[in-house]
Structure formats: structure tokens, C-alpha cells
Write a protein that holds these residues in place. Structure first.
Motif, PDB file in Angstrom:
ATOM      1  N   GLY A  23    -111.914  81.440  19.061  1.00  0.00           N
ATOM      2  CA  GLY A  23    -111.617  82.340  17.957  1.00  0.00           C
ATOM      3  C   GLY A  23    -110.805  81.704  16.855  1.00  0.00           C
ATOM      4  O   GLY A  23    -110.788  82.215  15.740  1.00  0.00           O
ATOM      5  N   ALA A  24    -110.126  80.595  17.139  1.00  0.00           N
ATOM      6  CA  ALA A  24    -109.303  79.951  16.105  1.00  0.00           C
ATOM      7  C   ALA A  24    -110.166  79.500  14.929  1.00  0.00           C
ATOM      8  O   ALA A  24    -109.749  79.597  13.773  1.00  0.00           O
ATOM      9  CB  ALA A  24    -108.532  78.770  16.689  1.00  0.00           C
ATOM     10  N   GLU A  25    -111.375  79.048  15.211  1.00  0.00           N
ATOM     11  CA  GLU A  25    -112.257  78.581  14.145  1.00  0.00           C
ATOM     12  C   GLU A  25    -112.657  79.713  13.196  1.00  0.00           C
ATOM     13  O   GLU A  25    -112.991  79.479  12.037  1.00  0.00           O
ATOM     14  CB  GLU A  25    -113.496  77.900  14.737  1.00  0.00           C
ATOM     15  N   GLN A  26    -112.592  80.952  13.678  1.00  0.00           N
ATOM     16  CA  GLN A  26    -112.960  82.095  12.848  1.00  0.00           C
ATOM     17  C   GLN A  26    -111.919  82.382  11.760  1.00  0.00           C
ATOM     18  O   GLN A  26    -112.183  83.155  10.846  1.00  0.00           O
ATOM     19  CB  GLN A  26    -113.164  83.330  13.718  1.00  0.00           C
ATOM     20  N   LEU A  27    -110.760  81.748  11.844  1.00  0.00           N
ATOM     21  CA  LEU A  27    -109.732  81.920  10.816  1.00  0.00           C
ATOM     22  C   LEU A  27    -109.992  81.043   9.592  1.00  0.00           C
ATOM     23  O   LEU A  27    -109.391  81.259   8.543  1.00  0.00           O
ATOM     24  CB  LEU A  27    -108.355  81.590  11.390  1.00  0.00           C
ATOM     25  N   GLU A  28    -110.885  80.075   9.729  1.00  0.00           N
ATOM     26  CA  GLU A  28    -111.132  79.129   8.644  1.00  0.00           C
ATOM     27  C   GLU A  28    -111.521  79.828   7.341  1.00  0.00           C
ATOM     28  O   GLU A  28    -110.903  79.574   6.291  1.00  0.00           O
ATOM     29  CB  GLU A  28    -112.225  78.139   9.043  1.00  0.00           C
ATOM     30  N   GLN A  29    -112.502  80.689   7.376  1.00  0.00           N
ATOM     31  CA  GLN A  29    -112.972  81.336   6.149  1.00  0.00           C
ATOM     32  C   GLN A  29    -111.915  82.240   5.525  1.00  0.00           C
ATOM     33  O   GLN A  29    -111.674  82.150   4.317  1.00  0.00           O
ATOM     34  CB  GLN A  29    -114.283  82.096   6.392  1.00  0.00           C
ATOM     35  N   PRO A  30    -111.247  83.107   6.301  1.00  0.00           N
ATOM     36  CA  PRO A  30    -110.198  83.929   5.679  1.00  0.00           C
ATOM     37  C   PRO A  30    -109.051  83.098   5.088  1.00  0.00           C
ATOM     38  O   PRO A  30    -108.516  83.461   4.028  1.00  0.00           O
ATOM     39  CB  PRO A  30    -109.698  84.818   6.823  1.00  0.00           C
ATOM     40  N   ILE A  31    -108.704  82.002   5.730  1.00  0.00           N
ATOM     41  CA  ILE A  31    -107.647  81.146   5.180  1.00  0.00           C
ATOM     42  C   ILE A  31    -108.133  80.485   3.889  1.00  0.00           C
ATOM     43  O   ILE A  31    -107.387  80.434   2.906  1.00  0.00           O
ATOM     44  CB  ILE A  31    -107.168  80.111   6.224  1.00  0.00           C
ATOM     45  N   CYS A  32    -109.372  80.024   3.872  1.00  0.00           N
ATOM     46  CA  CYS A  32    -109.926  79.452   2.637  1.00  0.00           C
ATOM     47  C   CYS A  32    -109.899  80.481   1.512  1.00  0.00           C
ATOM     48  O   CYS A  32    -109.541  80.159   0.369  1.00  0.00           O
ATOM     49  CB  CYS A  32    -111.351  78.956   2.867  1.00  0.00           C
ATOM     50  N   GLN A  33    -110.256  81.720   1.817  1.00  0.00           N
ATOM     51  CA  GLN A  33    -110.235  82.774   0.803  1.00  0.00           C
ATOM     52  C   GLN A  33    -108.821  83.004   0.271  1.00  0.00           C
ATOM     53  O   GLN A  33    -108.632  83.206  -0.931  1.00  0.00           O
ATOM     54  CB  GLN A  33    -110.816  84.068   1.377  1.00  0.00           C
ATOM     55  N   LYS A  34    -107.828  82.958   1.158  1.00  0.00           N
ATOM     56  CA  LYS A  34    -106.435  83.089   0.713  1.00  0.00           C
ATOM     57  C   LYS A  34    -106.061  81.965  -0.249  1.00  0.00           C
ATOM     58  O   LYS A  34    -105.420  82.197  -1.271  1.00  0.00           O
ATOM     59  CB  LYS A  34    -105.467  83.035   1.901  1.00  0.00           C
ATOM     60  N   ILE A  35    -106.440  80.755   0.096  1.00  0.00           N
ATOM     61  CA  ILE A  35    -106.117  79.606  -0.753  1.00  0.00           C
ATOM     62  C   ILE A  35    -106.758  79.783  -2.124  1.00  0.00           C
ATOM     63  O   ILE A  35    -106.099  79.604  -3.155  1.00  0.00           O
ATOM     64  CB  ILE A  35    -106.544  78.285  -0.082  1.00  0.00           C
ATOM     65  N   PHE A  36    -108.040  80.150  -2.149  1.00  0.00           N
ATOM     66  CA  PHE A  36    -108.726  80.387  -3.430  1.00  0.00           C
ATOM     67  C   PHE A  36    -108.009  81.476  -4.233  1.00  0.00           C
ATOM     68  O   PHE A  36    -107.810  81.339  -5.443  1.00  0.00           O
ATOM     69  CB  PHE A  36    -110.184  80.801  -3.214  1.00  0.00           C
ATOM     70  N   GLN A  37    -107.624  82.566  -3.576  1.00  0.00           N
ATOM     71  CA  GLN A  37    -106.958  83.688  -4.236  1.00  0.00           C
ATOM     72  C   GLN A  37    -105.637  83.237  -4.860  1.00  0.00           C
ATOM     73  O   GLN A  37    -105.368  83.524  -6.031  1.00  0.00           O
ATOM     74  CB  GLN A  37    -106.706  84.798  -3.221  1.00  0.00           C
ATOM     75  N   TYR A  38    -104.838  82.531  -4.105  1.00  0.00           N
ATOM     76  CA  TYR A  38    -103.540  82.098  -4.625  1.00  0.00           C
ATOM     77  C   TYR A  38    -103.714  81.126  -5.792  1.00  0.00           C
ATOM     78  O   TYR A  38    -103.000  81.215  -6.790  1.00  0.00           O
ATOM     79  CB  TYR A  38    -102.682  81.489  -3.511  1.00  0.00           C
ATOM     80  N   ARG A  39    -104.648  80.213  -5.671  1.00  0.00           N
ATOM     81  CA  ARG A  39    -104.869  79.256  -6.759  1.00  0.00           C
ATOM     82  C   ARG A  39    -105.374  79.983  -8.017  1.00  0.00           C
ATOM     83  O   ARG A  39    -104.958  79.659  -9.130  1.00  0.00           O
ATOM     84  CB  ARG A  39    -105.833  78.164  -6.334  1.00  0.00           C
ATOM     85  N   ALA A  40    -106.254  80.970  -7.838  1.00  0.00           N
ATOM     86  CA  ALA A  40    -106.780  81.721  -8.984  1.00  0.00           C
ATOM     87  C   ALA A  40    -105.663  82.487  -9.699  1.00  0.00           C
ATOM     88  O   ALA A  40    -105.736  82.688 -10.910  1.00  0.00           O
ATOM     89  CB  ALA A  40    -107.868  82.696  -8.523  1.00  0.00           C
ATOM     90  N   GLU A  41    -104.638  82.881  -8.960  1.00  0.00           N
ATOM     91  CA  GLU A  41    -103.499  83.593  -9.545  1.00  0.00           C
ATOM     92  C   GLU A  41    -102.455  82.633 -10.120  1.00  0.00           C
ATOM     93  O   GLU A  41    -101.432  83.084 -10.635  1.00  0.00           O
ATOM     94  CB  GLU A  41    -102.838  84.471  -8.480  1.00  0.00           C
ATOM     95  N   GLY A  42    -102.689  81.344  -9.997  1.00  0.00           N
ATOM     96  CA  GLY A  42    -101.720  80.362 -10.481  1.00  0.00           C
ATOM     97  C   GLY A  42    -100.523  80.197  -9.568  1.00  0.00           C
ATOM     98  O   GLY A  42     -99.497  79.637  -9.971  1.00  0.00           O
ATOM     99  N   ALA A  43    -100.645  80.663  -8.351  1.00  0.00           N
ATOM    100  CA  ALA A  43     -99.557  80.552  -7.378  1.00  0.00           C
ATOM    101  C   ALA A  43     -99.668  79.230  -6.630  1.00  0.00           C
ATOM    102  O   ALA A  43    -100.696  78.558  -6.658  1.00  0.00           O
ATOM    103  CB  ALA A  43     -99.605  81.721  -6.403  1.00  0.00           C
ATOM    104  N   GLN A  44     -98.608  78.898  -5.948  1.00  0.00           N
ATOM    105  CA  GLN A  44     -98.533  77.630  -5.238  1.00  0.00           C
ATOM    106  C   GLN A  44     -99.020  77.782  -3.800  1.00  0.00           C
ATOM    107  O   GLN A  44     -98.898  78.846  -3.195  1.00  0.00           O
ATOM    108  CB  GLN A  44     -97.088  77.137  -5.247  1.00  0.00           C
ATOM    109  N   VAL A  45     -99.563  76.690  -3.254  1.00  0.00           N
ATOM    110  CA  VAL A  45    -100.005  76.624  -1.865  1.00  0.00           C
ATOM    111  C   VAL A  45     -99.303  75.441  -1.217  1.00  0.00           C
ATOM    112  O   VAL A  45     -99.262  74.347  -1.800  1.00  0.00           O
ATOM    113  CB  VAL A  45    -101.537  76.468  -1.755  1.00  0.00           C
ATOM    114  N   ALA A  46     -98.752  75.659  -0.029  1.00  0.00           N
ATOM    115  CA  ALA A  46     -98.088  74.596   0.727  1.00  0.00           C
ATOM    116  C   ALA A  46     -98.687  74.539   2.131  1.00  0.00           C
ATOM    117  O   ALA A  46     -99.288  75.515   2.601  1.00  0.00           O
ATOM    118  CB  ALA A  46     -96.588  74.856   0.805  1.00  0.00           C
ATOM    119  N   PHE A  47     -98.504  73.414   2.783  1.00  0.00           N
ATOM    120  CA  PHE A  47     -99.050  73.198   4.123  1.00  0.00           C
ATOM    121  C   PHE A  47     -97.964  72.655   5.040  1.00  0.00           C
ATOM    122  O   PHE A  47     -97.168  71.817   4.613  1.00  0.00           O
ATOM    123  CB  PHE A  47    -100.208  72.196   4.079  1.00  0.00           C
ATOM    124  N   THR A  48     -97.960  73.121   6.291  1.00  0.00           N
ATOM    125  CA  THR A  48     -97.129  72.478   7.297  1.00  0.00           C
ATOM    126  C   THR A  48     -98.030  71.727   8.268  1.00  0.00           C
ATOM    127  O   THR A  48     -99.188  72.119   8.480  1.00  0.00           O
ATOM    128  CB  THR A  48     -96.251  73.475   8.089  1.00  0.00           C
TER     129      THR A  48
END
Length: 175
Positions: A23-48
Motif C-alpha cells: 500500500g505504500a506505493e499507492q501514496l505516490e500519486q497523492p504525494i505528487c499531486q500535493k507537490i504540484f499543488q504547492y508549486r502552483a501556489e508558489g509555496a515551498q516544498v522540502a524533503f527529509t
């Protein structure tokens, strides 16, 4: 509003590697969508990045969880799938040898974010640890975890982790 999305440890070893789970692999698409959303809003994205060395089994974590994982510069340490391709050169990245990143907490406090959202793996260990550190560093900021973008191997433990975060005034969405 100054916003930050933190993608926590969405690394190969936690998806389909030594600590991966169904099931962990099923998080890939929703996380990608979050990244796209934040970038479209001009917000920052960070990674650990959960980051260990050859001495992992000699650490307290290694003695309690004797499964080598996320050894720096290995395939297991790399970001998983399409998320890897969405990381940009100027995105803040935090390598951490423990569950939470004091450096990330310092970064969010220093930059005065008003909203910090976390997603990634795993909900009951690194996501909750970083959410608590961020909430402690920015008590007036809105700290958010999207339940649709995090999980762990044990569904009951995932639910409990989300409940605990809500009890700490971390907003849990997507349930």
C-alpha cells in the motif's frame, strides 16, 4: 500565507525496500499531486531523508530495529518513483539520522511559515516526530497532516498516530 509542504522520507526502502509495506506505493500519486499543488501556489516544498551509515546496527535505533535501511547513497536511500523526479535543485533537503529533524524544525521557525503540511512515511514514526517538532517550533502555525498521503505497515497504528497528532492540535485532513 507562507506555506511549506514537507515530504517525509518517501524513500525506496520505505515503499518497496527493506522496510516497505503493501500500500505504500499507492501514496505516490497523492504525494505528487500535493507537490504540484504547492508549486502552483508558489509555496515551498522540502524533503527529509532518513539517512544511515554502515554503523546503523550499532546505534540505538539499529539495536531496536535491526533492519538496515536508507543507507546513504544507495538505491534504498533515494526518493521513490515519480516523487524523485519532482525534487528541484533548490528545494530544502534534510538528512536525518533519527526519526525527527531538529534542523527542519529550526528551518521552519526561522522562516516563519504560517502553514506547514507533512506527507510521506511512516505515519507512526517519522511523520509524527517531525509534525510534533514543527508544532513545538511554531506553536501558532497551522500544522497539517493529510491522512491520504501517509501510512504505515499497521493500519491500527496509523489510525492511532493520526489520533495522537489531532490531540496535539495538528490538523489531520483526508480521513
Amino acid at each position: 500565507m507562507k506555506k511549506l509542504l514537507v515530504v517525509v522520507d518517501f524513500q525506496n526502502d520505505f515503499v518497496d525496500g527493506s522496510l516497505g509495506f503493501s500500500g505504500a506505493e499507492q501514496l505516490e500519486q497523492p504525494i505528487c499531486q500535493k507537490i504540484f499543488q504547492y508549486r502552483a501556489e508558489g509555496a515551498q516544498v522540502a524533503f527529509t531523508f532518513d539517512t544511515h551509515g554502515a554503523d546503523y546496527l550499532d546505534t540505538q535505533e539499529g539495536r531496536l530495529l535491526p533492519i538496515p535501511h536508507c543507507t546513504k547513497s544507495t538505491q534504498g536511500w533515494d526518493l521513490y518513483g515519480k516523487v524523485a523526479g519532482l525534487r528541484e535543485a533548490d528545494d530544502p533537503c534534510f538528512e536525518k539520522s533519527a526519526f525527527g529533524s531538529p534542523e527542519l524544525a529550526h528551518y521552519v521557525a526561522k522562516n516563519g511559515f504560517e502553514r506547514v503540511e507533512l506527507c510521506g512515511l511512516v505515519s507512526n514514526i517519522c511523520v509524527i516526530s517531525n509534525a510534533v517538532l514543527i508544532k513545538a517550533s511554531l506553536p501558532e502555525a497551522e500544522v497539517v497532516v493529510d491522512a491520504a498521503c501517509t501510512s504505515c505497515a499497521d493500519p491500527e497504528m496509523n489510525r492511532k498516530a493520526l489520533d495522537v497528532m489531532e490531540g496535539l492540535q495538528i490538523r489531520v485532513i483526508g480521513r
